[in-house]
Design an enzyme around this catalytic site. Structure first.
Site, PDB file in Angstrom:
ATOM      1  N   GLU A 190      14.652 -50.728 -22.561  1.00  0.00           N
ATOM      2  CA  GLU A 190      13.796 -51.910 -22.742  1.00  0.00           C
ATOM      3  C   GLU A 190      12.551 -51.484 -23.525  1.00  0.00           C
ATOM      4  O   GLU A 190      12.010 -50.393 -23.286  1.00  0.00           O
ATOM      5  CB  GLU A 190      13.411 -52.397 -21.325  1.00  0.00           C
ATOM      6  CG  GLU A 190      12.519 -53.602 -21.253  1.00  0.00           C
ATOM      7  CD  GLU A 190      12.201 -53.949 -19.777  1.00  0.00           C
ATOM      8  OE1 GLU A 190      12.526 -53.157 -18.848  1.00  0.00           O
ATOM      9  OE2 GLU A 190      11.629 -55.033 -19.557  1.00  0.00           O
TER      10      GLU A 190
ATOM     11  N   LYS B  16      14.759 -61.713 -22.248  1.00  0.00           N
ATOM     12  CA  LYS B  16      14.777 -61.459 -20.798  1.00  0.00           C
ATOM     13  C   LYS B  16      14.458 -62.715 -19.982  1.00  0.00           C
ATOM     14  O   LYS B  16      13.385 -63.308 -20.120  1.00  0.00           O
ATOM     15  CB  LYS B  16      13.773 -60.342 -20.475  1.00  0.00           C
ATOM     16  CG  LYS B  16      13.798 -59.842 -19.041  1.00  0.00           C
ATOM     17  CD  LYS B  16      12.842 -58.658 -18.888  1.00  0.00           C
ATOM     18  CE  LYS B  16      12.904 -58.022 -17.516  1.00  0.00           C
ATOM     19  NZ  LYS B  16      11.984 -56.854 -17.424  1.00  0.00           N
TER      20      LYS B  16
ATOM     21  N   CYS C  20      16.754 -54.964 -17.535  1.00  0.00           N
ATOM     22  CA  CYS C  20      16.077 -54.412 -16.360  1.00  0.00           C
ATOM     23  C   CYS C  20      16.124 -55.329 -15.132  1.00  0.00           C
ATOM     24  O   CYS C  20      17.161 -55.473 -14.515  1.00  0.00           O
ATOM     25  CB  CYS C  20      14.649 -54.026 -16.742  1.00  0.00           C
ATOM     26  SG  CYS C  20      13.973 -52.736 -15.663  1.00  0.00           S
TER      27      CYS C  20
ATOM     28  N   VAL D 176      10.918 -48.970 -12.671  1.00  0.00           N
ATOM     29  CA  VAL D 176       9.878 -48.287 -11.905  1.00  0.00           C
ATOM     30  C   VAL D 176      10.213 -48.265 -10.404  1.00  0.00           C
ATOM     31  O   VAL D 176       9.760 -47.390  -9.690  1.00  0.00           O
ATOM     32  CB  VAL D 176       8.482 -48.918 -12.139  1.00  0.00           C
ATOM     33  CG1 VAL D 176       7.992 -48.641 -13.550  1.00  0.00           C
ATOM     34  CG2 VAL D 176       8.477 -50.419 -11.873  1.00  0.00           C
TER      35      VAL D 176
HETATM   36  C1  ACM Z   1      11.446 -54.157 -15.247  1.00  0.00           C
HETATM   37  O1  ACM Z   1      12.056 -55.231 -15.291  1.00  0.00           O
HETATM   38  N1  ACM Z   1      11.002 -53.567 -16.336  1.00  0.00           N
HETATM   39  C2  ACM Z   1      11.242 -53.457 -13.960  1.00  0.00           C
END
Ligand code: ACM
Length: 263
Positions: free
Chosen positions: A38, A109, A142, A169
């Site tokens: 990402e 996203k 992510c 994370v």
């Molecule tokens: C994330 O979606 N970068 C944790």
């Protein structure tokens, strides 16, 4: 086919350097499909919307898209890469699919994580499935992992490989993606980054690496270390993801009790 990832360590804001170092890894990796993390070209922790807009790039004419397209053409491969996408006055946390003939598609996203909500616009693209070489692939980014509907929708639409650019994370995703693969009988490739960023005082982020490739039966074909730049690929058979039978009497799609579910 050979499918893999590059686990990167970007420096915030240094688009050219980050793209060129990813390209070096791509050049030496034997893979038909490569997934990058990402926001691989910019780094993650933007301070403001304005900063993100300044560092974001359009798909058409952007440095990252252009350079990755050259590499995909030269190596005759497909690349999935997370990037900050400029679209007018908006910035999306996006992923592009690039093939030998250039950009094939973009996914924005859908589920923004934490302070991303202050920086990016919420994704407005559909969960599409694309042909990439010999496989059908879908993209998610992510934190989309925590919404099982995303992987399920891609799988129902025929995705054989789910490509997941990430900047993880929290520790849960690599294990959870085993379940996403298993419950949908698809391959998944999670490309994460390593290193730390603390561009917002008091919000230090440590990225957990552990990029991975998971098979439709839930086996982890490869998992990277928690630190360090790494490139890996595995020989996979995308057609294995077409078999949705878990026993001779259980097909994970046909058995779904849609009459009981809240959608
Ligand atoms: C994330 O979606 N970068 C944790």
């Amino acid at each position: 086919m050979k499918a893999g990832f590059i686990q990167t360590h970007p420096e915030f804001g240094r688009i050219k350097e980050n793209v060129e170092s990813a390209l070096k890894e791509i050049d030496s990796l034997d893979a038909d499909l490569v997934v990058l993390p990402e926001l691989f070209s910019t780094g993650y922790q933007f301070r403001t919307k304005e900063e993100a807009l300044k560092l974001s790039e359009p798909v058409d004419g952007g440095y990252a898209a252009g350079r990755l397209s050259e590499a995909a053409k030269k190596k005759k491969i497909h690349i999935v890469a997370g990037f900050a996408e400029k679209a007018g006055k908006k910035t999306y946390n996006s992923s592009m699919l690039i093939g030998p003939r250039g950009v094939v598609g973009v996914y924005r996203k859908a589920h923004l994580f934490w302070n991303e909500k202050k920086i990016f616009s919420r994704g407005d693209t559909d969960l599409k499935v694309y042909r990439a070489g010999g496989a059908k692939i879908g993209m998610m980014i992510c934190f989309d992992w925590i919404f099982p509907e995303v992987a399920r929708t891609l799988a129902l639409r025929g995705a054989e490989i789910i490509c997941q650019p990430s900047n993880l994370v929290l520790p849960y995703c690599p294990q959870a993606m085993i379940t996403r693969s298993l419950e949908n009988r698809v391959f998944s490739i999670t490309a994460n980054r390593v290193g730390t960023e603390e561009r917002v005082r008091g919000t230090r982020l440590h990225f957990i690496g552990t990029s991975q490739i998971v098979a439709p039966n839930g086996s982890v074909l490869y998992r990277a270390a928690g630190d360090g730049v790494e490139a890996a690929s595995m020989d996979i058979k995308p057609e294995e993801a077409r078999d949705k039978d878990i026993t001779p009497m259980n097909n994970i799609f046909k058995d779904r009790r849609k009459d009981l579910f809240v959608l």
